[in-house]
Design a protein around this motif. Structure first.
Motif, PDB file in Angstrom:
ATOM      1  N   ASN A  55       0.833  -1.205   0.000  1.00 27.69           N
ATOM      2  CA  ASN A  55       0.000   0.000   0.000  1.00 27.69           C
ATOM      3  C   ASN A  55       0.867   1.253   0.000  1.00 27.69           C
ATOM      4  O   ASN A  55       1.988   1.259   0.522  1.00 27.69           O
ATOM      5  CB  ASN A  55      -0.907   0.005   1.233  1.00 27.69           C
ATOM      6  CG  ASN A  55      -2.042   1.006   1.094  1.00 27.69           C
ATOM      7  OD1 ASN A  55      -2.322   1.491   0.012  1.00 27.69           O
ATOM      8  ND2 ASN A  55      -2.686   1.320   2.205  1.00 27.69           N
ATOM      9  N   GLU A  56       0.358   2.272  -0.629  1.00 25.50           N
ATOM     10  CA  GLU A  56       0.958   3.611  -0.594  1.00 25.50           C
ATOM     11  C   GLU A  56      -0.162   4.608  -0.897  1.00 25.50           C
ATOM     12  O   GLU A  56      -1.309   4.211  -1.036  1.00 25.50           O
ATOM     13  CB  GLU A  56       2.149   3.723  -1.565  1.00 25.50           C
ATOM     14  CG  GLU A  56       1.975   2.954  -2.855  1.00 25.50           C
ATOM     15  CD  GLU A  56       1.269   3.767  -3.917  1.00 25.50           C
ATOM     16  OE1 GLU A  56       1.115   4.986  -3.722  1.00 25.50           O
ATOM     17  OE2 GLU A  56       0.880   3.200  -4.940  1.00 25.50           O
ATOM     18  N   ALA A  60      -4.020   3.785  -1.692  1.00 29.31           N
ATOM     19  CA  ALA A  60      -4.968   4.055  -0.611  1.00 29.31           C
ATOM     20  C   ALA A  60      -6.154   4.868  -1.125  1.00 29.31           C
ATOM     21  O   ALA A  60      -7.310   4.584  -0.793  1.00 29.31           O
ATOM     22  CB  ALA A  60      -4.258   4.792   0.530  1.00 29.31           C
ATOM     23  N   ASN A  61      -5.872   5.898  -1.942  1.00 30.55           N
ATOM     24  CA  ASN A  61      -6.954   6.706  -2.509  1.00 30.55           C
ATOM     25  C   ASN A  61      -7.815   5.892  -3.469  1.00 30.55           C
ATOM     26  O   ASN A  61      -9.045   6.033  -3.496  1.00 30.55           O
ATOM     27  CB  ASN A  61      -6.367   7.926  -3.228  1.00 30.55           C
ATOM     28  CG  ASN A  61      -5.725   8.900  -2.264  1.00 30.55           C
ATOM     29  OD1 ASN A  61      -6.143   9.022  -1.114  1.00 30.55           O
ATOM     30  ND2 ASN A  61      -4.700   9.607  -2.728  1.00 30.55           N
ATOM     31  N   GLU A  62      -7.177   5.032  -4.275  1.00 38.73           N
ATOM     32  CA  GLU A  62      -7.915   4.173  -5.190  1.00 38.73           C
ATOM     33  C   GLU A  62      -8.799   3.175  -4.433  1.00 38.73           C
ATOM     34  O   GLU A  62      -9.930   2.894  -4.830  1.00 38.73           O
ATOM     35  CB  GLU A  62      -6.938   3.412  -6.087  1.00 38.73           C
ATOM     36  CG  GLU A  62      -6.340   4.241  -7.198  1.00 38.73           C
ATOM     37  CD  GLU A  62      -7.332   4.478  -8.335  1.00 38.73           C
ATOM     38  OE1 GLU A  62      -7.697   3.514  -9.026  1.00 38.73           O
ATOM     39  OE2 GLU A  62      -7.751   5.634  -8.516  1.00 38.73           O
ATOM     40  N   THR A  63      -8.276   2.653  -3.328  1.00 36.04           N
ATOM     41  CA  THR A  63      -9.051   1.704  -2.512  1.00 36.04           C
ATOM     42  C   THR A  63     -10.268   2.377  -1.909  1.00 36.04           C
ATOM     43  O   THR A  63     -11.375   1.812  -1.914  1.00 36.04           O
ATOM     44  CB  THR A  63      -8.164   1.123  -1.393  1.00 36.04           C
ATOM     45  OG1 THR A  63      -7.008   0.484  -1.972  1.00 36.04           O
ATOM     46  CG2 THR A  63      -8.942   0.113  -0.567  1.00 36.04           C
ATOM     47  N   LYS A  64     -10.084   3.579  -1.412  1.00 35.60           N
ATOM     48  CA  LYS A  64     -11.208   4.322  -0.837  1.00 35.60           C
ATOM     49  C   LYS A  64     -12.286   4.589  -1.892  1.00 35.60           C
ATOM     50  O   LYS A  64     -13.477   4.367  -1.644  1.00 35.60           O
ATOM     51  CB  LYS A  64     -10.711   5.647  -0.259  1.00 35.60           C
ATOM     52  CG  LYS A  64     -11.820   6.511   0.330  1.00 35.60           C
ATOM     53  CD  LYS A  64     -11.277   7.838   0.838  1.00 35.60           C
ATOM     54  CE  LYS A  64     -12.412   8.705   1.370  1.00 35.60           C
ATOM     55  NZ  LYS A  64     -11.909  10.033   1.829  1.00 35.60           N
ATOM     56  N   CYS A 167      -5.115  -1.628  -2.885  1.00 32.91           N
ATOM     57  CA  CYS A 167      -4.126  -2.279  -2.029  1.00 32.91           C
ATOM     58  C   CYS A 167      -4.493  -3.734  -1.746  1.00 32.91           C
ATOM     59  O   CYS A 167      -3.804  -4.405  -0.970  1.00 32.91           O
ATOM     60  CB  CYS A 167      -3.979  -1.524  -0.707  1.00 32.91           C
ATOM     61  SG  CYS A 167      -5.473  -1.504   0.300  1.00 32.91           S
ATOM     62  N   PHE A 168      -5.553  -4.227  -2.376  1.00 30.75           N
ATOM     63  CA  PHE A 168      -5.951  -5.615  -2.160  1.00 30.75           C
ATOM     64  C   PHE A 168      -5.131  -6.537  -3.054  1.00 30.75           C
ATOM     65  O   PHE A 168      -5.098  -6.363  -4.270  1.00 30.75           O
ATOM     66  CB  PHE A 168      -7.439  -5.810  -2.460  1.00 30.75           C
ATOM     67  CG  PHE A 168      -8.339  -4.944  -1.635  1.00 30.75           C
ATOM     68  CD1 PHE A 168      -8.260  -4.954  -0.248  1.00 30.75           C
ATOM     69  CD2 PHE A 168      -9.262  -4.101  -2.241  1.00 30.75           C
ATOM     70  CE1 PHE A 168      -9.090  -4.155   0.519  1.00 30.75           C
ATOM     71  CE2 PHE A 168     -10.098  -3.305  -1.482  1.00 30.75           C
ATOM     72  CZ  PHE A 168     -10.015  -3.327  -0.106  1.00 30.75           C
TER      73      PHE A 168
END
Length: 262
Positions: A55-56, A60-64, A167-168
């Motif tokens: 994760n970075e 993180a923004n893409e996951t959200k 991040c998955f």
């Protein structure tokens, strides 16, 4: 006892109100299928497991954004859903299976016992000290008539997951065995009370049989108030059934008169 101890048995599925005889197989690609399951009330459910990887900030923004879009799809289709997080069990991961396969394929037979001993120790420490979470997204239809919408929702979710670099490291739609295992962990069901299960089944049968024999038309309280049901008394008389109109006090008086006569 053996029947109830197996979390994949019919009894455990019935305990969780899942119908094992009604599994919906949804084709999402040429050789890939997703399974959805029905509850006793006709609602369909599906559970997705997300395992975290690297994760970075960008991920993180893409996951959200990915999860927000997924929640919006479920909400717009009037699906109920919940998220659950717990610690990942490395022993049940794909990486562990690959690791064990590599250990078993080693050419150094003398080193294999030592490697396996190291693996056991790694697993033990991982179970005690692991701080890596995994996320579950469990959703279900609000009513049985939404079953036809489930396939479209699942395919829409897959499109969202494929459109983001998250991040998955692994996204899995759970099969029946994995779903029951998830319920077992979530509800902390370690054992099923056999006596209680049998008592519930017996009481349901007694209630059903009793309701076919006895029909309550009205109740009279101690202060003289009468509470009547919505039953059609004319229909009852047509069927030849008897109508009991005596109060509780009258029944007691009849029993006293009967005892005096004897």
């Amino acid at each position: 006892m053996r029947e109830y101890s197996d979390k994949n048995s019919d009894s455990f599925a019935r305990f969780m109100h899942l119908r094992k005889d009604s599994t919906h197989e949804i084709q999402v690609s040429r050789n890939a299928y997703v399974h959805a399951f029905e509850y006793d009330n006709g609602q369909a459910t599906c559970t997705i497991r997300f395992k975290f990887g690297s994760n970075e900030n960008y991920k993180a923004n893409e996951t959200k954004q990915c999860l927000e879009e997924a929640f919006k799809v479920l909400t717009n289709n009037n699906f109920t859903f919940r998220t659950v997080s717990d610690s990942e069990n490395f022993k049940k991961s794909r990486e562990f299976d690959n690791y064990i396969a590599n250990v078993n394929a080693t050419k150094y037979e003398d080193l294999k016992p030592h490697i396996l001993a190291m693996s056991d120790e790694i697993i033990r420490v991982s179970l005690q000290e692991c701080n890596v979470d995994q996320l579950y997204l469990s959703f279900q239809t609000a009513s049985s008539y939404q079953l036809e919408d489930l396939e479209a929702v699942i395919k829409h979710l897959l499109k969202i997951f494929r459109g983001h670099i998250t991040c998955f490291r692994q996204i899995t739609f759970l099969d029946l065995s994995q779903t029951l295992d998830f319920y077992r962990e979530f509800y902390s069901v370690e054992a099923i009370d056999l006596a209680m299960m049998k008592a519930i089944e017996l009481s349901e049968g007694i209630d059903s049989n009793f309701s076919e024999i006895v029909k309550i038309i009205s109740l009279k309280s101690n202060d003289g108030r009468v509470f009547k049901s919505d039953l059609n008394t004319d229909a009852i008389l047509v069927t030849g059934e008897k109508k009991i109109v005596k109060t509780y006090e009258e029944i007691q008086n009849d029993e006293e008169d009967f005892s005096q006569d004897n």
